[in-house]
Design a protein around this motif. Sequence first.
Motif, mmCIF file in Angstrom:
data_model
loop_
_atom_site.group_PDB
_atom_site.id
_atom_site.type_symbol
_atom_site.label_atom_id
_atom_site.label_comp_id
_atom_site.label_asym_id
_atom_site.label_seq_id
_atom_site.Cartn_x
_atom_site.Cartn_y
_atom_site.Cartn_z
ATOM 1 N N ARG A 1 34.863 34.807 44.422
ATOM 2 C CA ARG A 1 33.614 34.469 43.733
ATOM 3 C C ARG A 1 33.314 35.440 42.594
ATOM 4 N NH1 ARG A 1 30.387 32.973 49.361
ATOM 5 N NH2 ARG A 1 31.006 30.753 49.404
ATOM 6 N N ALA A 2 33.721 36.679 42.776
ATOM 7 C CA ALA A 2 33.533 37.654 41.706
ATOM 8 C C ALA A 2 34.484 37.386 40.542
ATOM 9 C CB ALA A 2 33.734 39.066 42.236
ATOM 10 N N LEU A 3 35.633 36.794 40.822
ATOM 11 C CA LEU A 3 36.616 36.500 39.781
ATOM 12 C C LEU A 3 36.271 35.235 38.995
ATOM 13 C CD1 LEU A 3 40.163 37.122 41.349
ATOM 14 C CD2 LEU A 3 39.081 38.397 39.504
ATOM 15 N N ALA A 4 35.772 34.229 39.690
ATOM 16 C CA ALA A 4 35.551 32.918 39.074
ATOM 17 C C ALA A 4 34.510 32.984 37.958
ATOM 18 C CB ALA A 4 35.115 31.921 40.143
ATOM 19 N N PRO A 5 34.755 32.202 36.881
ATOM 20 C CA PRO A 5 35.959 31.415 36.596
ATOM 21 C C PRO A 5 37.084 32.325 36.113
ATOM 22 C CG PRO A 5 34.431 31.228 34.781
ATOM 23 C CD PRO A 5 33.735 32.052 35.829
ATOM 24 N N THR A 6 38.303 31.937 36.377
ATOM 25 C CA THR A 6 39.441 32.793 36.051
ATOM 26 C C THR A 6 40.669 31.929 35.776
ATOM 27 O OG1 THR A 6 40.735 34.680 36.829
ATOM 28 C CG2 THR A 6 40.107 33.050 38.478
ATOM 29 N N THR A 7 41.786 32.575 35.619
ATOM 30 C CA THR A 7 43.052 31.884 35.397
ATOM 31 C C THR A 7 44.049 32.298 36.474
ATOM 32 O OG1 THR A 7 43.955 33.631 33.988
ATOM 33 C CG2 THR A 7 42.657 31.889 32.901
ATOM 34 N N ALA A 8 45.172 31.602 36.535
ATOM 35 C CA ALA A 8 46.191 31.920 37.533
ATOM 36 C C ALA A 8 46.735 33.331 37.341
ATOM 37 C CB ALA A 8 47.325 30.900 37.469
ATOM 38 N N SER A 9 47.063 33.678 36.104
ATOM 39 C CA SER A 9 47.647 34.999 35.860
ATOM 40 C C SER A 9 46.638 36.113 36.139
ATOM 41 C CB SER A 9 48.162 35.095 34.422
ATOM 42 O OG SER A 9 47.108 34.895 33.497
ATOM 43 N N ASP A 10 45.380 35.912 35.746
ATOM 44 C CA ASP A 10 44.368 36.932 36.019
ATOM 45 C C ASP A 10 44.109 37.077 37.522
ATOM 46 O OD1 ASP A 10 44.112 37.434 33.345
ATOM 47 O OD2 ASP A 10 42.259 36.290 33.078
ATOM 48 N N THR A 11 44.179 35.970 38.231
ATOM 49 C CA THR A 11 43.993 36.016 39.687
ATOM 50 C C THR A 11 45.090 36.840 40.346
ATOM 51 O OG1 THR A 11 42.903 33.861 39.708
ATOM 52 C CG2 THR A 11 43.841 34.637 41.783
ATOM 53 N N ILE A 12 46.342 36.595 39.962
ATOM 54 C CA ILE A 12 47.460 37.320 40.563
ATOM 55 C C ILE A 12 47.390 38.805 40.196
ATOM 56 C CG2 ILE A 12 49.959 37.541 40.639
ATOM 57 C CD1 ILE A 12 48.753 35.101 42.107
ATOM 58 N N THR A 13 47.017 39.104 38.961
ATOM 59 C CA THR A 13 46.880 40.503 38.551
ATOM 60 C C THR A 13 45.816 41.206 39.389
ATOM 61 O OG1 THR A 13 47.573 40.015 36.287
ATOM 62 C CG2 THR A 13 46.315 42.040 36.633
ATOM 63 N N ALA A 14 44.688 40.533 39.594
ATOM 64 C CA ALA A 14 43.597 41.130 40.379
ATOM 65 C C ALA A 14 44.021 41.351 41.824
ATOM 66 C CB ALA A 14 42.363 40.239 40.317
ATOM 67 N N ILE A 15 44.786 40.426 42.386
ATOM 68 C CA ILE A 15 45.229 40.576 43.782
ATOM 69 C C ILE A 15 46.253 41.691 43.903
ATOM 70 C CG2 ILE A 15 46.529 39.435 45.622
ATOM 71 C CD1 ILE A 15 45.034 36.894 44.958
ATOM 72 N N ARG A 16 47.122 41.818 42.919
ATOM 73 C CA ARG A 16 48.087 42.924 42.948
ATOM 74 C C ARG A 16 47.356 44.271 42.925
ATOM 75 N NH1 ARG A 16 53.273 41.663 39.155
ATOM 76 N NH2 ARG A 16 53.857 43.654 40.086
ATOM 77 N N ASP A 17 46.335 44.364 42.092
ATOM 78 C CA ASP A 17 45.550 45.602 42.059
ATOM 79 C C ASP A 17 44.835 45.828 43.392
ATOM 80 O OD1 ASP A 17 46.336 45.948 39.449
ATOM 81 O OD2 ASP A 17 44.496 45.116 38.578
ATOM 82 N N LEU A 18 44.352 44.752 44.000
ATOM 83 C CA LEU A 18 43.682 44.864 45.291
ATOM 84 C C LEU A 18 44.644 45.374 46.359
ATOM 85 C CD1 LEU A 18 41.221 44.300 47.152
ATOM 86 C CD2 LEU A 18 42.105 41.960 47.416
#
Length: 423
Positions: free
Chosen positions: A378-395
Amino acid sequence: MCDTSNGEDGRDREGHEGSAGEQAQFTALLEDSAEDLYEHAPCGYLSTLLDGRIAKVNTTLLDWLGYGRADLVGRKRFSDLLTVGGRLYHETHFAPLLHMQGEISGIALELKTADGSRIPVLVTSVVKTGSDGQPLLIRTTLLDARDRRAYEKELLRARQEAERERERLQRLNATLQQTLLPPALASVPGLNVAAHYHIASTDEVGGDFYDLFPLAAGTWGLFLGDVCGKGAAAAAVTSLARYTLRAAAVYDPDPAAVLSNLNTVLNHEYNGTDPRFCTVIFGLMTPEGDEGGFRVTLASGGHPSAVLMRADGTADYLPTPGGQLIGVLPNAHIATTTIRLEAGDTLLLHTDGLTEAHTASTGTGDRYGDEALLDFARALAPTTASDTITAIRDLLDTFGAGVDDDTAVLAIDVPRPTSEEQR
């Protein structure tokens, strides 16, 4: 009476004489043994003057070094018997510490013999002082450390061999892991796709897998799953699951039918004493409408629900309740749901290595959990596929060693139209 008394006195005198003789012999024996013990002790002894010149040395040390007594006594210093590195250490560390402390023990040095070879020794030195407390000389004991050095070298060799074997196994695992994942995700017209595989341990092959591939009539299939267990056995199931899913999708692309086929294969293949199963989510994507949206049907076999992040900034789990593990029962219940991905929407699939990771931020090592992931989305949305994966890798990086299971994530999004396309 006198004769008897004299006889007894005679015996007393003889007894005293006998005791005195034995005592003298015992004393001589002790003196001889003490000298012999010094000369032929199982360790080296030497005494040096305060300037380091050798004043006394035992036969054991002379035999080790290959010198005669006259070669050393009064002619050489203790430091002359050491290797170049040992002499430097003696001058800069050993001698100053001995001067300050009066004793130093267990120092590893190397002696240089007459023929140029080296003998590893453990050195202990003590400063002998006079009655006035002033230092008189230095007594040094040297223990032969050749057997210990040989043991240490063998231990080091064995450790290096084990490290090489571990590295070889890690390379093998990494290669095997790569064969279980697609070399590159297919490019889908009208969609952005991104994925990531986080390896929890390089010592074992994980059981997570994913793929995205074309099907007939402009449709696309995707899946993401997690095999129970790790290692070679899990890798075999992973390989079987991947190829079964792709083959089943070609035969009948209906997501529920695809997972039912996989369930049948695994249940038949692993129904003995070592049952194997997995969780899988399979999706069928079809372009729909003139605005670039996609119709997506997802089927879940006991897998964590996908997360849908909408263009309006909302996010929620997609309902796939009641789906059963794939491979456990002959006829597993498969849960399905259908959604429409609009421009700006992002769909995230993940394995439970993400939500079951231990967090370090709370200090308690709690599991990250489904609710935390939803808040994250919910904090990410709206987002893109690449930004989502980048954020999860950082997480995942913030969890560090708290990620104790492999984690696979796959994200797709429908890109927003550009300003030229809108015109």
